[in-house]
Design a protein around this motif. Sequence first.
Motif, PDB file in Angstrom:
ATOM      1  N   SER A   4      23.982  42.330  42.593  1.00 63.97           N
ATOM      2  CA  SER A   4      24.547  42.011  43.906  1.00 63.97           C
ATOM      3  C   SER A   4      25.989  41.635  43.659  1.00 63.97           C
ATOM      4  CB  SER A   4      23.794  40.857  44.563  1.00 63.97           C
ATOM      5  OG  SER A   4      22.503  41.263  44.908  1.00 63.97           O
ATOM      6  N   LEU A   5      26.885  42.333  44.320  1.00 60.03           N
ATOM      7  CA  LEU A   5      28.314  42.205  44.039  1.00 60.03           C
ATOM      8  C   LEU A   5      29.088  41.712  45.252  1.00 60.03           C
ATOM      9  CD1 LEU A   5      28.388  45.743  42.530  1.00 60.03           C
ATOM     10  CD2 LEU A   5      28.574  43.667  41.161  1.00 60.03           C
ATOM     11  N   GLN A   6      30.107  40.933  44.990  1.00 60.38           N
ATOM     12  CA  GLN A   6      31.046  40.556  46.038  1.00 60.38           C
ATOM     13  C   GLN A   6      32.158  41.601  46.080  1.00 60.38           C
ATOM     14  OE1 GLN A   6      32.458  36.627  45.165  1.00 60.38           O
ATOM     15  NE2 GLN A   6      30.534  35.662  45.755  1.00 60.38           N
ATOM     16  N   ALA A   7      32.833  41.686  47.209  1.00 62.13           N
ATOM     17  CA  ALA A   7      33.956  42.612  47.329  1.00 62.13           C
ATOM     18  C   ALA A   7      34.962  42.330  46.221  1.00 62.13           C
ATOM     19  CB  ALA A   7      34.611  42.464  48.694  1.00 62.13           C
ATOM     20  N   GLY A   8      35.413  43.401  45.571  1.00 59.22           N
ATOM     21  CA  GLY A   8      36.394  43.285  44.502  1.00 59.22           C
ATOM     22  C   GLY A   8      35.799  43.176  43.113  1.00 59.22           C
ATOM     23  N   ALA A   9      34.491  42.965  43.018  1.00 60.71           N
ATOM     24  CA  ALA A   9      33.849  42.832  41.709  1.00 60.71           C
ATOM     25  C   ALA A   9      33.813  44.172  40.985  1.00 60.71           C
ATOM     26  CB  ALA A   9      32.428  42.287  41.870  1.00 60.71           C
ATOM     27  N   ALA A  10      33.977  44.113  39.682  1.00 55.79           N
ATOM     28  CA  ALA A  10      33.879  45.318  38.858  1.00 55.79           C
ATOM     29  C   ALA A  10      32.425  45.598  38.524  1.00 55.79           C
ATOM     30  CB  ALA A  10      34.687  45.139  37.582  1.00 55.79           C
ATOM     31  N   VAL A  11      32.082  46.866  38.548  1.00 59.99           N
ATOM     32  CA  VAL A  11      30.741  47.328  38.206  1.00 59.99           C
ATOM     33  C   VAL A  11      30.836  47.961  36.818  1.00 59.99           C
ATOM     34  CG1 VAL A  11      28.837  48.814  38.922  1.00 59.99           C
ATOM     35  CG2 VAL A  11      30.331  47.797  40.649  1.00 59.99           C
TER      36      VAL A  11
ATOM     37  N   ARG B  50      34.319  51.954  44.966  1.00 59.28           N
ATOM     38  CA  ARG B  50      35.530  52.759  44.831  1.00 59.28           C
ATOM     39  C   ARG B  50      35.744  53.055  43.354  1.00 59.28           C
ATOM     40  NH1 ARG B  50      41.089  49.814  45.722  1.00 59.28           N
ATOM     41  NH2 ARG B  50      42.426  51.356  44.768  1.00 59.28           N
ATOM     42  N   VAL B  51      35.973  54.315  43.028  1.00 61.01           N
ATOM     43  CA  VAL B  51      36.289  54.731  41.669  1.00 61.01           C
ATOM     44  C   VAL B  51      37.804  54.831  41.593  1.00 61.01           C
ATOM     45  CG1 VAL B  51      36.076  56.561  39.959  1.00 61.01           C
ATOM     46  CG2 VAL B  51      34.139  56.034  41.449  1.00 61.01           C
ATOM     47  N   CYS B  52      38.399  54.095  40.644  1.00 60.54           N
ATOM     48  CA  CYS B  52      39.856  54.127  40.573  1.00 60.54           C
ATOM     49  C   CYS B  52      40.363  53.980  39.151  1.00 60.54           C
ATOM     50  CB  CYS B  52      40.460  53.064  41.481  1.00 60.54           C
ATOM     51  SG  CYS B  52      39.903  51.394  41.150  1.00 60.54           S
ATOM     52  N   SER B  53      41.649  54.212  39.012  1.00 61.60           N
ATOM     53  CA  SER B  53      42.368  54.041  37.765  1.00 61.60           C
ATOM     54  C   SER B  53      43.765  53.563  38.129  1.00 61.60           C
ATOM     55  CB  SER B  53      42.425  55.363  36.992  1.00 61.60           C
ATOM     56  OG  SER B  53      42.971  55.149  35.707  1.00 61.60           O
ATOM     57  N   TRP B  54      44.601  53.352  37.118  1.00 65.83           N
ATOM     58  CA  TRP B  54      45.959  52.891  37.362  1.00 65.83           C
ATOM     59  C   TRP B  54      46.937  53.724  36.564  1.00 65.83           C
ATOM     60  CZ3 TRP B  54      41.708  50.049  37.597  1.00 65.83           C
ATOM     61  CH2 TRP B  54      41.563  49.237  38.715  1.00 65.83           C
ATOM     62  N   SER B  55      48.111  53.899  37.144  1.00 65.62           N
ATOM     63  CA  SER B  55      49.186  54.607  36.436  1.00 65.62           C
ATOM     64  C   SER B  55      49.779  53.657  35.395  1.00 65.62           C
ATOM     65  CB  SER B  55      50.266  55.047  37.422  1.00 65.62           C
ATOM     66  OG  SER B  55      51.003  53.915  37.873  1.00 65.62           O
ATOM     67  N   GLU B  56      50.651  54.186  34.566  1.00 65.69           N
ATOM     68  CA  GLU B  56      51.315  53.342  33.562  1.00 65.69           C
ATOM     69  C   GLU B  56      52.211  52.300  34.217  1.00 65.69           C
ATOM     70  OE1 GLU B  56      55.073  56.222  32.449  1.00 65.69           O
ATOM     71  OE2 GLU B  56      53.168  56.569  31.449  1.00 65.69           O
TER      72      GLU B  56
ATOM     73  N   PRO C  39      42.246  54.799  32.079  1.00 64.77           N
ATOM     74  CA  PRO C  39      41.111  53.894  32.223  1.00 64.77           C
ATOM     75  C   PRO C  39      40.431  54.117  33.570  1.00 64.77           C
ATOM     76  CG  PRO C  39      43.113  52.700  32.716  1.00 64.77           C
ATOM     77  CD  PRO C  39      43.526  54.092  32.277  1.00 64.77           C
ATOM     78  N   LEU C  40      39.160  53.862  33.608  1.00 60.43           N
ATOM     79  CA  LEU C  40      38.357  54.034  34.819  1.00 60.43           C
ATOM     80  C   LEU C  40      37.773  52.692  35.208  1.00 60.43           C
ATOM     81  CD1 LEU C  40      37.016  56.159  36.797  1.00 60.43           C
ATOM     82  CD2 LEU C  40      35.036  55.986  35.295  1.00 60.43           C
ATOM     83  N   GLN C  41      37.792  52.416  36.501  1.00 60.48           N
ATOM     84  CA  GLN C  41      37.150  51.200  36.976  1.00 60.48           C
ATOM     85  C   GLN C  41      36.352  51.529  38.228  1.00 60.48           C
ATOM     86  OE1 GLN C  41      39.647  47.746  37.689  1.00 60.48           O
ATOM     87  NE2 GLN C  41      38.016  46.479  36.850  1.00 60.48           N
ATOM     88  N   LEU C  42      35.191  50.940  38.316  1.00 57.09           N
ATOM     89  CA  LEU C  42      34.307  51.070  39.468  1.00 57.09           C
ATOM     90  C   LEU C  42      34.297  49.698  40.128  1.00 57.09           C
ATOM     91  CD1 LEU C  42      32.354  52.971  40.935  1.00 57.09           C
ATOM     92  CD2 LEU C  42      30.594  52.292  39.311  1.00 57.09           C
ATOM     93  N   LEU C  43      34.808  49.629  41.357  1.00 56.15           N
ATOM     94  CA  LEU C  43      34.952  48.357  42.058  1.00 56.15           C
ATOM     95  C   LEU C  43      34.133  48.349  43.336  1.00 56.15           C
ATOM     96  CD1 LEU C  43      38.841  47.923  41.832  1.00 56.15           C
ATOM     97  CD2 LEU C  43      37.110  46.742  40.467  1.00 56.15           C
ATOM     98  N   ALA C  44      33.597  47.192  43.660  1.00 55.02           N
ATOM     99  CA  ALA C  44      32.919  47.015  44.934  1.00 55.02           C
ATOM    100  C   ALA C  44      33.999  46.900  46.007  1.00 55.02           C
ATOM    101  CB  ALA C  44      32.041  45.773  44.906  1.00 55.02           C
ATOM    102  N   LEU C  45      34.044  47.861  46.915  1.00 59.47           N
ATOM    103  CA  LEU C  45      35.004  47.815  48.021  1.00 59.47           C
ATOM    104  C   LEU C  45      34.582  46.725  48.998  1.00 59.47           C
ATOM    105  CD1 LEU C  45      37.484  49.131  49.353  1.00 59.47           C
ATOM    106  CD2 LEU C  45      35.943  50.748  50.434  1.00 59.47           C
ATOM    107  N   SER C  46      33.289  46.662  49.268  1.00 62.34           N
ATOM    108  CA  SER C  46      32.695  45.631  50.108  1.00 62.34           C
ATOM    109  C   SER C  46      31.655  44.905  49.258  1.00 62.34           C
ATOM    110  CB  SER C  46      32.005  46.271  51.318  1.00 62.34           C
ATOM    111  OG  SER C  46      30.911  47.064  50.880  1.00 62.34           O
ATOM    112  N   SER C  47      30.994  43.920  49.822  1.00 61.34           N
ATOM    113  CA  SER C  47      29.852  43.378  49.089  1.00 61.34           C
ATOM    114  C   SER C  47      28.852  44.534  48.936  1.00 61.34           C
ATOM    115  CB  SER C  47      29.234  42.190  49.823  1.00 61.34           C
ATOM    116  OG  SER C  47      28.810  42.557  51.103  1.00 61.34           O
ATOM    117  N   ALA C  48      28.169  44.565  47.815  1.00 63.24           N
ATOM    118  CA  ALA C  48      27.306  45.721  47.532  1.00 63.24           C
ATOM    119  C   ALA C  48      26.115  45.290  46.683  1.00 63.24           C
ATOM    120  CB  ALA C  48      28.104  46.804  46.801  1.00 63.24           C
ATOM    121  N   ARG C  49      25.067  46.093  46.792  1.00 63.87           N
ATOM    122  CA  ARG C  49      23.898  45.967  45.929  1.00 63.87           C
ATOM    123  C   ARG C  49      23.690  47.317  45.249  1.00 63.87           C
ATOM    124  NH1 ARG C  49      21.303  44.603  50.425  1.00 63.87           N
ATOM    125  NH2 ARG C  49      19.607  46.057  50.008  1.00 63.87           N
ATOM    126  N   VAL C  50      23.563  47.287  43.938  1.00 65.59           N
ATOM    127  CA  VAL C  50      23.369  48.515  43.171  1.00 65.59           C
ATOM    128  C   VAL C  50      22.215  48.326  42.198  1.00 65.59           C
ATOM    129  CG1 VAL C  50      25.802  49.207  43.343  1.00 65.59           C
ATOM    130  CG2 VAL C  50      25.053  47.845  41.385  1.00 65.59           C
TER     131      VAL C  50
END
Length: 192
Positions: free
Chosen positions: A9-16, A30-36, A61-72
């Motif tokens: 159970s995740l809060q918004a913004g938490a990394a999965v 949300r699946v995201c990464s960052w530029s240099e 790098p890859l990051q999977l973030l909870a956009l909203s609160s989520a259950r996975v």
Amino acid sequence: MTARDLHLSLQAGAAVPCNLNWRIEDGYLRVCSWSEHGEACTFGLWGPGDLVIPSLIAVAPLQLLALSSARVEEAEPEPEEREAFLLAQSVQTATLLQLSRTRPAESRLFQLLLWIGERFGRVNSRGVSLSFDDMNLTHRHLAEISGLTRVTVTKAISHFRQQGYLRKEGPDELLLREALPQLQRPSRGAQT
């Protein structure tokens, strides 16, 4: 597919954790990464019922973030689910890339909202309804997803509301499709 015992159970913004596969029971990821330079780049949005397989997304790098609160829940995908995920991820990446090239900025944001509404909201004859609150679509999140600044997103949404292109209807927002042609710039050869 067999589910394992791991449920989060995740809060918004938490990394999965990206080393496992996840079935979304509730909420949005949300699946995201960052530029240099530290700029966020979104590669996909996933919602209830979706299977996310981070190992098949060739970004680092890859990051999977909870956009909203989520259950996975952790999941072990079948081969056909892996293929379906690859196709869906490719389509999302292509859509987001195409949106990133849309000008002017208001058109880009409007098309992004239409895409999100068609994917996660309700489509009707006038447009799409979606809940910014349920998805936790803040102006900052919309800016990161669209590649615009938060200030630009805030101004554009205010303009959409003033022009009647975006209307509050109960808990949802209704985005009117008819507004899109009015947000496009005239072609270079058009006479004014």
